[in-house]
Design a protein around this motif. Sequence first.
Motif, mmCIF file in Angstrom:
data_model
loop_
_atom_site.group_PDB
_atom_site.id
_atom_site.type_symbol
_atom_site.label_atom_id
_atom_site.label_comp_id
_atom_site.label_asym_id
_atom_site.label_seq_id
_atom_site.Cartn_x
_atom_site.Cartn_y
_atom_site.Cartn_z
ATOM 1 N N GLY A 44 -22.014 -13.440 9.570
ATOM 2 C CA GLY A 44 -22.712 -14.016 8.432
ATOM 3 C C GLY A 44 -22.025 -15.246 7.881
ATOM 4 N N GLY A 45 -21.400 -16.005 8.775
ATOM 5 C CA GLY A 45 -20.704 -17.205 8.331
ATOM 6 C C GLY A 45 -19.312 -16.935 7.796
ATOM 7 N N LYS A 46 -18.890 -15.653 7.832
ATOM 8 C CA LYS A 46 -17.558 -15.318 7.326
ATOM 9 C C LYS A 46 -16.588 -15.122 8.492
ATOM 10 C CE LYS A 46 -19.253 -12.869 3.228
ATOM 11 N NZ LYS A 46 -19.206 -11.605 2.453
ATOM 12 N N ALA A 47 -15.351 -15.514 8.282
ATOM 13 C CA ALA A 47 -14.311 -15.240 9.267
ATOM 14 C C ALA A 47 -13.961 -13.759 9.193
ATOM 15 C CB ALA A 47 -13.074 -16.082 8.982
ATOM 16 N N VAL A 48 -13.997 -13.081 10.335
ATOM 17 C CA VAL A 48 -13.702 -11.653 10.376
ATOM 18 C C VAL A 48 -12.249 -11.435 10.782
ATOM 19 C CG1 VAL A 48 -14.205 -9.462 11.518
ATOM 20 C CG2 VAL A 48 -16.078 -10.999 10.866
ATOM 21 N N VAL A 49 -11.555 -10.651 9.993
ATOM 22 C CA VAL A 49 -10.180 -10.258 10.298
ATOM 23 C C VAL A 49 -10.187 -8.768 10.584
ATOM 24 C CG1 VAL A 49 -7.834 -10.010 9.410
ATOM 25 C CG2 VAL A 49 -9.146 -12.084 8.906
ATOM 26 N N ARG A 50 -9.977 -8.441 11.851
ATOM 27 C CA ARG A 50 -9.896 -7.026 12.222
ATOM 28 C C ARG A 50 -8.453 -6.550 12.061
ATOM 29 N NH1 ARG A 50 -11.897 -8.264 18.014
ATOM 30 N NH2 ARG A 50 -10.629 -10.066 17.423
ATOM 31 N N MET A 51 -8.293 -5.383 11.455
ATOM 32 C CA MET A 51 -6.948 -4.846 11.195
ATOM 33 C C MET A 51 -6.875 -3.448 11.785
ATOM 34 S SD MET A 51 -4.833 -4.634 7.605
ATOM 35 C CE MET A 51 -5.777 -3.327 6.829
ATOM 36 N N TRP A 52 -5.991 -3.247 12.759
ATOM 37 C CA TRP A 52 -5.897 -1.978 13.477
ATOM 38 C C TRP A 52 -4.531 -1.330 13.216
ATOM 39 C CZ3 TRP A 52 -7.986 -2.209 19.205
ATOM 40 C CH2 TRP A 52 -9.342 -2.561 19.178
ATOM 41 N N SER A 53 -4.562 -0.043 12.986
ATOM 42 C CA SER A 53 -3.312 0.710 12.834
ATOM 43 C C SER A 53 -3.611 2.195 12.951
ATOM 44 C CB SER A 53 -2.674 0.424 11.473
ATOM 45 O OG SER A 53 -3.391 1.088 10.428
ATOM 46 N N TRP A 54 -2.556 2.988 12.786
ATOM 47 C CA TRP A 54 -2.718 4.438 12.660
ATOM 48 C C TRP A 54 -2.216 4.885 11.277
ATOM 49 C CZ3 TRP A 54 1.205 2.162 15.438
ATOM 50 C CH2 TRP A 54 2.511 2.449 15.041
ATOM 51 N N TYR A 55 -2.173 3.978 10.309
ATOM 52 C CA TYR A 55 -1.519 4.223 9.027
ATOM 53 C C TYR A 55 -2.404 5.024 8.073
ATOM 54 C CZ TYR A 55 1.457 0.480 10.862
ATOM 55 O OH TYR A 55 2.276 -0.303 11.652
ATOM 56 N N ASN A 56 -2.495 6.313 8.361
ATOM 57 C CA ASN A 56 -3.300 7.200 7.523
ATOM 58 C C ASN A 56 -2.720 7.367 6.121
ATOM 59 O OD1 ASN A 56 -5.395 8.308 9.465
ATOM 60 N ND2 ASN A 56 -3.509 8.697 10.610
ATOM 61 N N ASP A 57 -1.428 7.094 5.973
ATOM 62 C CA ASP A 57 -0.805 7.267 4.652
ATOM 63 C C ASP A 57 -1.497 6.429 3.583
ATOM 64 O OD1 ASP A 57 1.191 9.035 5.554
ATOM 65 O OD2 ASP A 57 2.367 7.356 6.318
ATOM 66 N N GLN A 58 -2.054 5.280 3.992
ATOM 67 C CA GLN A 58 -2.697 4.396 3.015
ATOM 68 C C GLN A 58 -4.216 4.339 3.211
ATOM 69 O OE1 GLN A 58 0.201 2.891 4.771
ATOM 70 N NE2 GLN A 58 1.406 3.881 3.155
#
Length: 437
Positions: A44-58
Amino acid sequence: MGEQHVRRRTVLKGAVGALGLGSALGSTLAACGGSDSGGGTTSGGKAVVRMWSWYNDQEDQFPKLISAFEAAHSNIKIENRIFGTPDQYLPALQAAVAGGDVPEIFAPHTRALTYGTGGISADLKQELGDDFLKDFFDSANQEYTLDGKQYAVGWMAQTFGIFYNPDMLKKAGVEEDGIETWDDLIAASQKIKATGKFPVALSCNPTTSSLDFFLPLITQVADDPTYYLKLDQLKDGTTYEDPKVIQAIELQQKIVKGGVFQPGTTGTSGDQAPQIFYTGKSAMLFNGSWTPQGLTKDATPAFNKLYKVMKTPAIAPGKRHWTANQAGAGWAVAANSKNKDAALEFLKFMYSAEQYSPTMNDSNSMPATKSAAARIELPIMKQMTSWLLDGDGCPHIPFGPGSVAAGDPLAKIFDGSGEPAAVAKAMQQAVQNAKGG
Protein backbone atom coordinates in the motif's frame (compact mmCIF):
# COMPACT_ATOMS: atom_id res chain seq x y z
CA MET A 1 11.99 -19.82 32.42
CA GLY A 2 14.02 -22.91 32.98
CA GLU A 3 12.41 -23.92 29.70
CA GLN A 4 13.91 -20.80 28.19
CA HIS A 5 17.34 -21.95 29.34
CA VAL A 6 16.86 -25.34 27.72
CA ARG A 7 15.65 -23.72 24.56
CA ARG A 8 18.72 -21.49 24.36
CA ARG A 9 21.13 -24.39 24.72
CA THR A 10 19.05 -26.43 22.32
CA VAL A 11 19.68 -23.61 19.90
CA LEU A 12 23.39 -23.95 20.40
CA LYS A 13 23.28 -27.71 19.87
CA GLY A 14 21.14 -27.17 16.81
CA ALA A 15 23.64 -24.71 15.46
CA VAL A 16 26.24 -27.46 15.23
CA GLY A 17 24.00 -29.67 13.19
CA ALA A 18 22.87 -26.78 11.10
CA LEU A 19 26.39 -25.60 10.36
CA GLY A 20 26.78 -27.79 7.34
CA LEU A 21 23.39 -26.72 6.04
CA GLY A 22 24.28 -23.12 6.68
CA SER A 23 27.52 -23.48 4.80
CA ALA A 24 25.70 -25.02 1.88
CA LEU A 25 23.23 -22.18 1.90
CA GLY A 26 26.10 -19.74 2.04
CA SER A 27 27.50 -21.31 -1.13
CA THR A 28 24.13 -20.94 -2.79
CA LEU A 29 24.06 -17.31 -1.87
CA ALA A 30 27.57 -16.80 -3.14
CA ALA A 31 26.50 -18.28 -6.46
CA CYS A 32 23.69 -15.73 -6.54
CA GLY A 33 26.06 -12.89 -5.85
CA GLY A 34 25.57 -12.85 -2.05
CA SER A 35 22.70 -10.42 -2.16
CA ASP A 36 19.11 -10.75 -1.09
CA SER A 37 16.48 -9.50 -3.44
CA GLY A 38 14.80 -7.20 -1.00
CA GLY A 39 11.66 -7.79 -3.05
CA GLY A 40 8.08 -7.91 -1.79
CA THR A 41 8.74 -5.36 0.88
CA THR A 42 6.13 -2.73 0.11
CA SER A 43 2.45 -2.73 0.93
CA GLY A 44 0.00 0.00 0.00
CA GLY A 45 2.86 2.35 -0.70
CA LYS A 46 4.43 1.63 2.69
CA ALA A 47 7.88 0.18 3.27
CA VAL A 48 7.46 -3.19 4.97
CA VAL A 49 9.88 -4.20 7.70
CA ARG A 50 9.63 -7.88 8.52
CA MET A 51 10.91 -8.80 11.99
CA TRP A 52 11.58 -12.46 12.79
CA SER A 53 12.51 -14.01 16.12
CA TRP A 54 11.54 -16.60 18.69
CA TYR A 55 11.26 -13.97 21.46
CA ASN A 56 8.06 -15.06 23.15
CA ASP A 57 9.06 -13.18 26.30
CA GLN A 58 7.92 -9.94 24.65
CA GLU A 59 4.99 -11.27 22.64
CA ASP A 60 2.64 -8.96 24.57
CA GLN A 61 4.96 -5.96 24.27
CA PHE A 62 5.81 -6.09 20.53
CA PRO A 63 2.29 -5.12 19.37
CA LYS A 64 2.46 -2.03 21.58
CA LEU A 65 5.86 -1.06 20.18
CA ILE A 66 4.69 -1.56 16.61
CA SER A 67 1.48 0.37 17.13
CA ALA A 68 3.34 3.33 18.64
CA PHE A 69 5.96 3.30 15.87
CA GLU A 70 3.49 3.04 13.00
CA ALA A 71 1.42 5.88 14.47
CA ALA A 72 4.49 8.12 14.14
CA HIS A 73 5.72 6.65 10.83
CA SER A 74 2.81 6.41 8.42
CA ASN A 75 5.11 5.30 5.57
CA ILE A 76 6.40 2.15 7.34
CA LYS A 77 4.59 -1.10 8.15
CA ILE A 78 6.08 -3.56 10.65
CA GLU A 79 5.32 -7.26 10.24
CA ASN A 80 6.32 -9.11 13.40
CA ARG A 81 6.64 -12.88 13.33
CA ILE A 82 7.52 -14.87 16.44
CA PHE A 83 8.27 -18.52 15.84
CA GLY A 84 7.26 -20.95 18.57
CA THR A 85 10.71 -22.29 19.31
CA PRO A 86 14.25 -21.74 18.08
CA ASP A 87 14.06 -25.17 16.46
CA GLN A 88 11.18 -23.91 14.34
CA TYR A 89 12.78 -20.53 13.78
CA LEU A 90 16.23 -21.53 12.60
CA PRO A 91 15.21 -23.56 9.51
CA ALA A 92 12.86 -20.77 8.44
CA LEU A 93 15.61 -18.16 8.73
CA GLN A 94 18.09 -20.30 6.85
CA ALA A 95 15.54 -20.91 4.10
CA ALA A 96 14.96 -17.15 3.84
CA VAL A 97 18.71 -16.58 3.62
CA ALA A 98 19.04 -19.28 0.98
CA GLY A 99 16.18 -17.77 -1.01
CA GLY A 100 17.76 -14.34 -0.96
CA ASP A 101 14.79 -12.79 0.82
CA VAL A 102 16.12 -12.02 4.29
CA PRO A 103 13.71 -10.37 6.76
CA GLU A 104 14.70 -6.77 7.35
CA ILE A 105 15.23 -7.36 11.09
CA PHE A 106 15.99 -10.82 12.41
CA ALA A 107 17.38 -12.67 15.39
CA PRO A 108 20.76 -13.80 14.05
CA HIS A 109 21.05 -16.85 16.29
CA THR A 110 24.54 -18.29 16.76
CA ARG A 111 25.34 -17.43 13.13
CA ALA A 112 25.49 -13.72 13.88
CA LEU A 113 29.15 -13.44 12.91
CA THR A 114 29.02 -15.74 9.89
CA TYR A 115 25.96 -13.93 8.55
CA GLY A 116 27.89 -10.71 9.04
CA THR A 117 31.07 -11.78 7.32
CA GLY A 118 28.95 -13.39 4.59
CA GLY A 119 27.33 -10.06 3.75
CA ILE A 120 23.86 -11.03 5.02
CA SER A 121 23.84 -8.74 8.08
CA ALA A 122 24.65 -5.04 8.05
CA ASP A 123 27.57 -3.60 10.01
CA LEU A 124 25.63 -1.74 12.71
CA LYS A 125 28.75 0.07 13.81
CA GLN A 126 28.71 1.81 10.46
CA GLU A 127 24.92 2.14 10.24
CA LEU A 128 24.17 3.32 13.80
CA GLY A 129 27.48 4.70 15.01
CA ASP A 130 29.38 4.45 18.26
CA ASP A 131 27.07 6.88 20.08
CA PHE A 132 24.19 4.43 19.69
CA LEU A 133 26.24 1.35 20.56
CA LYS A 134 28.05 2.72 23.60
CA ASP A 135 24.95 2.34 25.79
CA PHE A 136 25.04 -1.46 25.46
CA PHE A 137 27.02 -3.57 27.92
CA ASP A 138 30.50 -4.15 26.49
CA SER A 139 30.05 -7.90 26.66
CA ALA A 140 26.76 -7.61 24.75
CA ASN A 141 28.52 -5.72 21.96
CA GLN A 142 31.54 -8.01 21.97
CA GLU A 143 29.52 -11.11 21.15
CA TYR A 144 28.50 -9.62 17.81
CA THR A 145 31.79 -7.92 16.93
CA LEU A 146 34.51 -9.24 14.65
CA ASP A 147 37.42 -7.37 13.07
CA GLY A 148 36.02 -3.98 14.03
CA LYS A 149 32.52 -4.55 12.66
CA GLN A 150 29.38 -5.25 14.67
CA TYR A 151 26.69 -7.37 13.07
CA ALA A 152 23.89 -7.24 15.67
CA VAL A 153 22.88 -5.63 18.95
CA GLY A 154 21.78 -7.36 22.14
CA TRP A 155 18.07 -7.46 22.93
CA MET A 156 18.01 -9.18 26.31
CA ALA A 157 21.04 -9.45 28.56
CA GLN A 158 21.66 -12.32 30.91
CA THR A 159 23.74 -13.03 33.96
CA PHE A 160 24.21 -15.88 36.39
CA GLY A 161 24.37 -16.19 40.15
CA ILE A 162 23.87 -18.48 43.11
CA PHE A 163 20.24 -18.47 44.25
CA TYR A 164 19.96 -19.64 47.85
CA ASN A 165 17.56 -20.58 50.62
CA PRO A 166 18.70 -18.52 53.65
CA ASP A 167 16.90 -20.82 56.12
CA MET A 168 18.80 -23.86 54.85
CA LEU A 169 22.13 -22.02 55.01
CA LYS A 170 21.38 -20.97 58.59
CA LYS A 171 20.48 -24.54 59.57
CA ALA A 172 23.83 -25.70 58.15
CA GLY A 173 25.72 -22.97 59.98
CA VAL A 174 26.67 -21.09 56.80
CA GLU A 175 26.68 -17.30 56.85
CA GLU A 176 24.90 -15.68 53.89
CA ASP A 177 27.81 -13.30 53.31
CA GLY A 178 30.44 -15.92 54.09
CA ILE A 179 30.84 -17.29 50.57
CA GLU A 180 33.27 -15.11 48.63
CA THR A 181 35.50 -17.69 46.97
CA TRP A 182 35.17 -21.17 45.51
CA ASP A 183 37.03 -22.50 48.56
CA ASP A 184 34.35 -20.86 50.73
CA LEU A 185 31.65 -22.58 48.70
CA ILE A 186 33.36 -25.95 48.99
CA ALA A 187 33.62 -25.54 52.77
CA ALA A 188 29.96 -24.49 52.99
CA SER A 189 28.96 -27.46 50.87
CA GLN A 190 30.38 -29.89 53.42
CA LYS A 191 28.24 -28.30 56.14
CA ILE A 192 25.13 -28.42 53.97
CA LYS A 193 25.69 -32.06 53.02
CA ALA A 194 25.83 -32.86 56.74
CA THR A 195 22.20 -31.74 56.95
CA GLY A 196 21.21 -34.29 54.33
CA LYS A 197 20.70 -31.77 51.50
CA PHE A 198 22.49 -31.12 48.23
CA PRO A 199 24.56 -27.88 48.32
CA VAL A 200 24.06 -26.48 44.78
CA ALA A 201 21.69 -27.71 42.06
CA LEU A 202 23.21 -27.51 38.57
CA SER A 203 22.04 -28.55 35.10
CA CYS A 204 24.60 -30.03 32.70
CA ASN A 205 22.07 -31.69 30.40
CA PRO A 206 22.66 -31.08 27.55
CA THR A 207 26.37 -30.93 28.28
CA THR A 208 26.62 -27.61 26.46
CA SER A 209 24.74 -26.17 29.47
CA SER A 210 27.90 -26.78 31.49
CA LEU A 211 29.54 -24.01 29.46
CA ASP A 212 27.42 -21.50 31.39
CA PHE A 213 29.33 -22.55 34.48
CA PHE A 214 32.71 -23.32 32.96
CA LEU A 215 33.46 -20.47 30.55
CA PRO A 216 33.40 -17.75 33.25
CA LEU A 217 36.00 -19.85 35.11
CA ILE A 218 38.34 -19.26 32.16
CA THR A 219 37.82 -15.52 32.57
CA GLN A 220 38.39 -15.84 36.32
CA VAL A 221 41.71 -17.59 35.70
CA ALA A 222 42.78 -15.15 32.97
CA ASP A 223 41.20 -12.13 34.74
CA ASP A 224 40.59 -10.94 31.20
CA PRO A 225 37.11 -10.90 29.58
CA THR A 226 38.68 -10.72 26.11
CA TYR A 227 40.56 -14.01 26.48
CA TYR A 228 37.56 -16.23 25.71
CA LEU A 229 36.67 -14.06 22.72
CA LYS A 230 40.02 -15.03 21.18
CA LEU A 231 39.61 -18.66 22.22
CA ASP A 232 36.11 -18.72 20.70
CA GLN A 233 37.63 -17.79 17.35
CA LEU A 234 40.88 -19.73 17.94
CA LYS A 235 42.66 -16.45 17.18
CA ASP A 236 46.20 -15.39 18.03
CA GLY A 237 47.27 -19.00 18.54
CA THR A 238 44.89 -19.69 21.42
CA THR A 239 43.72 -23.27 21.87
CA TYR A 240 41.82 -25.22 24.51
CA GLU A 241 45.13 -26.80 25.50
CA ASP A 242 46.47 -23.44 26.69
CA PRO A 243 47.55 -23.42 30.37
CA LYS A 244 44.78 -20.94 31.27
CA VAL A 245 42.09 -23.31 29.99
CA ILE A 246 43.65 -26.31 31.74
CA GLN A 247 43.84 -24.28 34.97
CA ALA A 248 40.14 -23.45 34.62
CA ILE A 249 39.32 -27.14 34.10
CA GLU A 250 41.39 -27.96 37.19
CA LEU A 251 39.33 -25.42 39.14
CA GLN A 252 36.12 -26.96 37.90
CA GLN A 253 37.38 -30.42 38.86
CA LYS A 254 38.21 -29.12 42.33
CA ILE A 255 34.69 -27.72 42.71
CA VAL A 256 33.09 -30.98 41.53
CA LYS A 257 35.29 -33.13 43.77
CA GLY A 258 34.51 -30.75 46.63
CA GLY A 259 30.94 -32.06 46.55
CA VAL A 260 29.35 -28.77 45.58
CA PHE A 261 26.78 -30.16 43.14
CA GLN A 262 24.08 -32.79 43.31
CA PRO A 263 24.95 -36.23 41.89
CA GLY A 264 24.05 -36.71 38.24
CA THR A 265 24.48 -33.15 37.00
CA THR A 266 24.95 -34.39 33.43
CA GLY A 267 21.52 -36.02 33.62
CA THR A 268 19.80 -33.00 35.19
CA SER A 269 17.86 -30.85 32.74
CA GLY A 270 17.37 -27.10 32.85
CA ASP A 271 13.86 -27.61 34.24
CA GLN A 272 14.91 -30.12 36.90
CA ALA A 273 17.64 -28.04 38.55
CA PRO A 274 15.24 -25.29 39.77
CA GLN A 275 12.83 -28.01 40.94
CA ILE A 276 15.58 -29.49 43.12
CA PHE A 277 16.04 -26.04 44.61
CA TYR A 278 12.49 -24.88 45.24
CA THR A 279 11.36 -28.26 46.56
CA GLY A 280 14.01 -28.04 49.29
CA LYS A 281 16.34 -30.78 48.09
CA SER A 282 19.22 -28.30 47.62
CA ALA A 283 20.17 -25.17 49.51
CA MET A 284 21.38 -23.33 46.41
CA LEU A 285 20.97 -23.20 42.64
CA PHE A 286 23.41 -22.02 39.97
CA ASN A 287 21.26 -20.48 37.28
CA GLY A 288 20.59 -17.46 35.10
CA SER A 289 18.64 -14.24 35.37
CA TRP A 290 15.52 -15.87 33.93
CA THR A 291 15.15 -17.81 37.20
CA PRO A 292 12.96 -15.29 39.12
CA GLN A 293 10.29 -15.41 36.42
CA GLY A 294 10.29 -19.20 36.51
CA LEU A 295 10.14 -19.40 40.32
CA THR A 296 7.27 -16.93 40.35
CA LYS A 297 5.36 -19.37 38.17
CA ASP A 298 6.46 -22.70 39.68
CA ALA A 299 7.38 -22.20 43.35
CA THR A 300 5.10 -21.35 46.26
CA PRO A 301 4.46 -17.70 47.21
CA ALA A 302 6.23 -18.34 50.50
CA PHE A 303 9.35 -19.61 48.71
CA ASN A 304 9.34 -16.62 46.39
CA LYS A 305 9.43 -14.32 49.41
CA LEU A 306 12.21 -16.38 50.99
CA TYR A 307 14.95 -17.04 48.43
CA LYS A 308 17.82 -14.67 47.67
CA VAL A 309 20.72 -14.49 45.22
CA MET A 310 24.47 -13.94 45.58
CA LYS A 311 27.29 -13.48 43.08
CA THR A 312 29.08 -16.54 41.81
CA PRO A 313 32.25 -16.99 43.90
CA ALA A 314 35.59 -15.45 42.92
CA ILE A 315 38.82 -17.35 42.36
CA ALA A 316 40.45 -15.64 45.37
CA PRO A 317 39.58 -13.04 48.03
CA GLY A 318 39.31 -9.56 46.54
CA LYS A 319 39.19 -10.79 42.95
CA ARG A 320 36.40 -9.81 40.55
CA HIS A 321 33.35 -12.07 40.57
CA TRP A 322 33.33 -12.62 36.82
CA THR A 323 29.89 -13.82 35.85
CA ALA A 324 28.44 -14.91 32.56
CA ASN A 325 26.82 -12.17 30.53
CA GLN A 326 25.58 -12.14 26.95
CA ALA A 327 22.44 -13.81 25.68
CA GLY A 328 21.44 -15.44 22.45
CA ALA A 329 18.78 -12.74 21.97
CA GLY A 330 19.83 -9.96 19.63
CA TRP A 331 18.80 -8.17 16.45
CA ALA A 332 20.52 -8.00 13.08
CA VAL A 333 19.48 -5.95 10.04
CA ALA A 334 19.54 -7.32 6.50
CA ALA A 335 22.44 -5.66 4.70
CA ASN A 336 20.88 -5.57 1.26
CA SER A 337 17.20 -4.97 1.88
CA LYS A 338 15.64 -2.08 0.00
CA ASN A 339 13.98 -1.13 3.28
CA LYS A 340 17.14 -1.18 5.39
CA ASP A 341 16.73 2.46 6.40
CA ALA A 342 13.18 1.81 7.60
CA ALA A 343 14.45 -1.19 9.56
CA LEU A 344 17.15 0.91 11.20
CA GLU A 345 14.56 3.53 12.10
CA PHE A 346 12.41 0.93 13.86
CA LEU A 347 15.45 -0.54 15.59
CA LYS A 348 16.36 2.87 17.02
CA PHE A 349 12.74 3.37 18.09
CA MET A 350 12.67 0.07 20.00
CA TYR A 351 15.77 1.07 21.96
CA SER A 352 14.61 4.60 22.71
CA ALA A 353 14.35 5.47 26.40
CA GLU A 354 10.58 5.77 26.17
CA GLN A 355 10.13 2.28 24.69
CA TYR A 356 12.94 -0.09 25.66
CA SER A 357 12.95 0.19 29.45
CA PRO A 358 9.15 -0.28 29.80
CA THR A 359 9.33 -3.23 27.38
CA MET A 360 11.96 -4.96 29.49
CA ASN A 361 10.25 -4.16 32.78
CA ASP A 362 6.83 -5.28 31.57
CA SER A 363 8.28 -8.62 30.44
CA ASN A 364 10.52 -9.03 33.54
CA SER A 365 13.51 -9.26 31.21
CA MET A 366 17.09 -8.12 31.71
CA PRO A 367 17.93 -5.26 29.32
CA ALA A 368 21.10 -5.12 27.25
CA THR A 369 21.73 -1.39 27.75
CA LYS A 370 23.15 0.43 30.74
CA SER A 371 20.49 3.14 30.71
CA ALA A 372 17.64 0.62 30.82
CA ALA A 373 19.46 -1.40 33.48
CA ALA A 374 19.37 1.64 35.71
CA ARG A 375 15.57 1.64 35.45
CA ILE A 376 14.87 -2.02 36.32
CA GLU A 377 12.00 -2.44 38.77
CA LEU A 378 12.05 -6.13 39.83
CA PRO A 379 14.36 -6.11 42.91
CA ILE A 380 16.21 -9.37 42.33
CA MET A 381 16.65 -8.54 38.62
CA LYS A 382 17.95 -5.14 39.67
CA GLN A 383 20.49 -6.81 41.96
CA MET A 384 21.75 -9.17 39.26
CA THR A 385 21.97 -6.40 36.69
CA SER A 386 24.01 -4.30 39.10
CA TRP A 387 26.78 -6.87 38.74
CA LEU A 388 26.97 -6.08 35.04
CA LEU A 389 26.93 -2.36 35.77
CA ASP A 390 29.86 -3.02 38.12
CA GLY A 391 31.73 -4.59 35.18
CA ASP A 392 31.56 -8.26 36.23
CA GLY A 393 30.06 -9.51 32.94
CA CYS A 394 32.10 -11.85 30.78
CA PRO A 395 31.56 -13.95 27.62
CA HIS A 396 29.93 -17.37 27.90
CA ILE A 397 28.32 -18.08 24.55
CA PRO A 398 30.32 -19.95 21.91
CA PHE A 399 29.75 -18.09 18.65
CA GLY A 400 32.94 -19.23 16.93
CA PRO A 401 32.94 -21.97 14.27
CA GLY A 402 32.60 -25.29 16.10
CA SER A 403 33.03 -23.66 19.52
CA VAL A 404 29.92 -25.18 21.07
CA ALA A 405 31.42 -28.67 20.62
CA ALA A 406 33.84 -27.84 23.44
CA GLY A 407 31.04 -28.49 25.92
CA ASP A 408 30.74 -32.23 25.39
CA PRO A 409 34.16 -33.30 26.75
CA LEU A 410 33.45 -31.38 29.98
CA ALA A 411 31.04 -34.16 30.97
CA LYS A 412 34.09 -36.21 31.98
CA ILE A 413 34.94 -33.65 34.64
CA PHE A 414 31.42 -33.69 36.04
CA ASP A 415 31.20 -37.49 36.13
CA GLY A 416 34.79 -37.88 37.36
CA SER A 417 36.01 -39.97 34.42
CA GLY A 418 38.48 -37.47 32.92
CA GLU A 419 41.55 -35.45 33.86
CA PRO A 420 42.02 -31.77 32.93
CA ALA A 421 44.84 -32.06 30.37
CA ALA A 422 43.11 -34.90 28.52
CA VAL A 423 39.76 -33.10 28.60
CA ALA A 424 41.38 -29.93 27.25
CA LYS A 425 42.88 -31.92 24.38
CA ALA A 426 39.48 -33.48 23.67
CA MET A 427 37.84 -30.04 23.68
CA GLN A 428 40.32 -28.72 21.13
CA GLN A 429 39.84 -31.76 18.91
CA ALA A 430 36.03 -31.54 19.20
CA VAL A 431 36.06 -27.90 18.11
CA GLN A 432 38.44 -28.59 15.23
CA ASN A 433 36.28 -31.49 14.08
CA ALA A 434 33.11 -29.41 14.28
CA LYS A 435 34.59 -26.52 12.31
CA GLY A 436 35.81 -28.92 9.67
CA GLY A 437 39.48 -29.44 10.31
